[in-house]
Write an enzyme that holds these catalytic residues in place. Structure first.
Site, PDB file in Angstrom:
ATOM      1  N   LYS A   4       0.835  -1.203   0.000  1.00 36.52           N
ATOM      2  CA  LYS A   4       0.000   0.000   0.000  1.00 36.52           C
ATOM      3  C   LYS A   4       0.869   1.251   0.000  1.00 36.52           C
ATOM      4  O   LYS A   4       0.690   2.146  -0.843  1.00 36.52           O
ATOM      5  CB  LYS A   4      -0.929   0.017   1.218  1.00 36.52           C
ATOM      6  CG  LYS A   4      -1.891   1.206   1.232  1.00 36.52           C
ATOM      7  CD  LYS A   4      -2.684   1.273   2.525  1.00 36.52           C
ATOM      8  CE  LYS A   4      -1.880   1.952   3.616  1.00 36.52           C
ATOM      9  NZ  LYS A   4      -2.685   2.248   4.826  1.00 36.52           N
ATOM     10  N   ASP A  61      -6.337   0.762   0.614  1.00 38.18           N
ATOM     11  CA  ASP A  61      -6.483   1.098   2.030  1.00 38.18           C
ATOM     12  C   ASP A  61      -7.843   0.592   2.499  1.00 38.18           C
ATOM     13  O   ASP A  61      -8.543  -0.135   1.788  1.00 38.18           O
ATOM     14  CB  ASP A  61      -6.300   2.601   2.257  1.00 38.18           C
ATOM     15  CG  ASP A  61      -7.462   3.426   1.731  1.00 38.18           C
ATOM     16  OD1 ASP A  61      -8.329   2.881   1.019  1.00 38.18           O
ATOM     17  OD2 ASP A  61      -7.518   4.633   2.048  1.00 38.18           O
TER      18      ASP A  61
END
Length: 226
Positions: free
Chosen positions: A112, A130
């Site tokens: 991420k 996310d």
């Protein structure tokens, strides 16, 4: 749905303030379990104090922890940031690398964080999974996967690679502004006609309208006919 999101959010951007790949790397580490607003209040003094990987590598831990305390989990984040500085100095001549393989090898980096840095600091397309992104693509039935890496790959097969970074921003914007976790603003959502989860939140426009947040509120409500 992607085209509709482009109409809803024609101008998307990283909501973390930064000017260099290193600043974005540190800001993204700080954003874990913390709002971007809080991070952006913390980083101006931090970036003035620490300007290079060398600065972070040699940081006084107590001082650094105090500067980032308000972002939460500050001891773990300080470990990651100091470790990041040391790794960059030792392995990459003090520069943040611009490829996924090297980025995910750094302290404080997962896929991420790496995709945030790639997409926004280097212009390399990446999907940022996310909590908002994972929640929304699940509600939309784009994928049944729950593992972030599997979600990333599944959605990547649906959307052109060149659009991955902007798609990530649009989905995250929509999750923050409209499609909230507990009470989505279904009645004024531009995706309502195509959303298989329509009705999780209030469907009356007047009730849903008050739930919309962010600087695009007037634009979003106008699209809903308000």
């Amino acid at each position: 749905m992607d085209r509709t999101l482009q109409t809803a959010f024609p101008h998307v951007y990283c909501e973390l303030d930064f000017t260099t790949p290193l600043e974005l790397s540190v800001a993204t580490i700080l954003s874990a379990q913390c709002t971007d607003v809080r991070v952006n209040l913390t980083t101006p003094a931090l970036f003035q104090r620490y300007r290079s990987a060398e600065d972070y590598a040699g940081a006084d831990r107590t001082e650094l922890e105090e500067m980032i305390r308000s972002t939460g989990f500050y001891r773990n984040k300080a470990n990651s940031i100091i470790g990041l500085g040391q790794a960059l100095v030792e392995r990459f001549d003090g520069e943040v690398p611009s490829n996924l393989r090297d980025l995910v090898s750094l302290p404080g980096f997962g896929r991420k964080t790496a995709n945030v840095v790639l997409g926004n600091a280097f212009g390399v397309p990446g999907i940022t999974v996310d909590t908002h992104f994972g929640r929304l693509v699940g509600r939309w039935k784009w994928t049944d996967e729950t593992d972030p890496v599997k979600i990333e790959h599944a959605v990547g097969e649906l959307i052109e690679r060149k659009n991955w970074t902007d798609l990530s921003h649009r989905v995250i914007f929509h999750g923050r502004r409209v499609c909230h976790s507990r009470k989505p603003a279904c009645g004024v959502c531009v995706l309502a006609p195509d959303c298989p989860s329509f009705g999780l939140g209030p469907t009356e426009k007047s009730e849903a309208a008050v739930l919309v947040k962010g600087p695009e509120t007037d634009h979003l409500l106008a699209l809903a006919g308000l």
